[in-house]
Design a protein around this motif. Sequence first.
Motif, mmCIF file in Angstrom:
data_model
loop_
_atom_site.group_PDB
_atom_site.id
_atom_site.type_symbol
_atom_site.label_atom_id
_atom_site.label_comp_id
_atom_site.label_asym_id
_atom_site.label_seq_id
_atom_site.Cartn_x
_atom_site.Cartn_y
_atom_site.Cartn_z
ATOM 1 N N UNK A 166 -5.480 4.412 0.276
ATOM 2 C CA UNK A 166 -4.714 5.577 -0.149
ATOM 3 C C UNK A 166 -3.424 5.726 0.656
ATOM 4 N N UNK A 167 -3.538 5.610 1.973
ATOM 5 C CA UNK A 167 -2.352 5.711 2.826
ATOM 6 C C UNK A 167 -1.365 4.591 2.499
ATOM 7 N N UNK A 172 3.682 2.470 0.545
ATOM 8 C CA UNK A 172 4.442 1.374 -0.049
ATOM 9 C C UNK A 172 4.967 1.686 -1.447
ATOM 10 N N UNK A 173 4.209 2.482 -2.231
ATOM 11 C CA UNK A 173 4.581 2.656 -3.643
ATOM 12 C C UNK A 173 4.646 4.110 -4.097
ATOM 13 N N UNK A 179 -3.908 4.378 -8.989
ATOM 14 C CA UNK A 179 -2.896 4.008 -9.986
ATOM 15 C C UNK A 179 -2.172 2.699 -9.672
ATOM 16 N N UNK A 180 -2.657 1.940 -8.720
ATOM 17 C CA UNK A 180 -1.985 0.694 -8.359
ATOM 18 C C UNK A 180 -2.057 -0.330 -9.489
ATOM 19 N N UNK A 181 -0.928 -0.931 -9.791
ATOM 20 C CA UNK A 181 -0.905 -2.010 -10.775
ATOM 21 C C UNK A 181 -1.387 -3.299 -10.120
ATOM 22 N N UNK A 182 -1.603 -4.323 -10.936
ATOM 23 C CA UNK A 182 -2.054 -5.609 -10.397
ATOM 24 C C UNK A 182 -1.014 -6.187 -9.445
ATOM 25 N N UNK A 186 -1.592 -6.758 -5.456
ATOM 26 C CA UNK A 186 -1.384 -8.089 -4.888
ATOM 27 C C UNK A 186 -0.410 -8.030 -3.718
ATOM 28 N N UNK A 187 0.571 -7.125 -3.804
ATOM 29 C CA UNK A 187 1.537 -6.960 -2.716
ATOM 30 C C UNK A 187 0.877 -6.477 -1.440
ATOM 31 N N UNK A 188 -0.024 -5.510 -1.568
ATOM 32 C CA UNK A 188 -0.748 -5.012 -0.388
ATOM 33 C C UNK A 188 -1.657 -6.095 0.177
ATOM 34 N N UNK A 189 -2.385 -6.785 -0.691
ATOM 35 C CA UNK A 189 -3.287 -7.851 -0.241
ATOM 36 C C UNK A 189 -2.512 -8.983 0.433
#
Length: 226
Positions: A166-167, A172-173, A179-182, A186-189
């Motif tokens: 969540x943080x 980042x977004x 609500x994170x898109x794929x 992938x950017x966070x991972x």
Amino acid sequence: MLKKIFRFFFKLMLWFFGISIFFVGLFKFVPVPFTPLMAVRFIENKTSENAVVFSHDWEPLENISPNLQKAVIASEDGNFLKHSGFDFIAIQKAMKSNEKGRKLKGGSTISQQTAKNVFLWQGRSYFRKGLEAYFTVLIELIWGKERIMEVYLNSIEMGNGVYGAQAASRHWFSKDASHLSAREAAGIAAILPNPRKFSASSSTSYINRRKEKIQRVMRYVGRLNY
């Protein structure tokens, strides 16, 4: 004298097993408030000239986008849904890679990383690795995959002073983790190997290549049932 020493260590071991099992059982139901790494970073932050604001918000797994769950499996532990805490094939590959003098790799699973982050300190000693293996077995037996993933996504470092999905999503977004898109997941991972150095949003070419690879692998990752 020897009997006293033996009794002392025997009692010490009993206390250790009792306390460790108690906390693993507790954290099956209670959110993990902080981790040893958070404490270390907090102390570092207090003595640093470039202080950062710490952010850590706990969210149930059902409130975290399946995209992020798939992304971290694709990036960190492709066999997470299949193994029982240890990916022995990955460990063998890591050992061979290290023997050849390539970049040091550990072959750690998400379960192992969770055990380390929640219960232990950072380091590479055999003693700490032994404790990591012990706690990995415990959380696999007591928590199960869903809870391990929930704790992992709520506890790991995902930016400088940023802990948990969540943080990280807000940082980042500017959106909730649900609500994170794929691509965003992938950017966070992609930055998890070094989240204080890399950016999940304004990414370098290296991170963009990692994003693309993670997205390709995500298509073949199953979903946790909850």
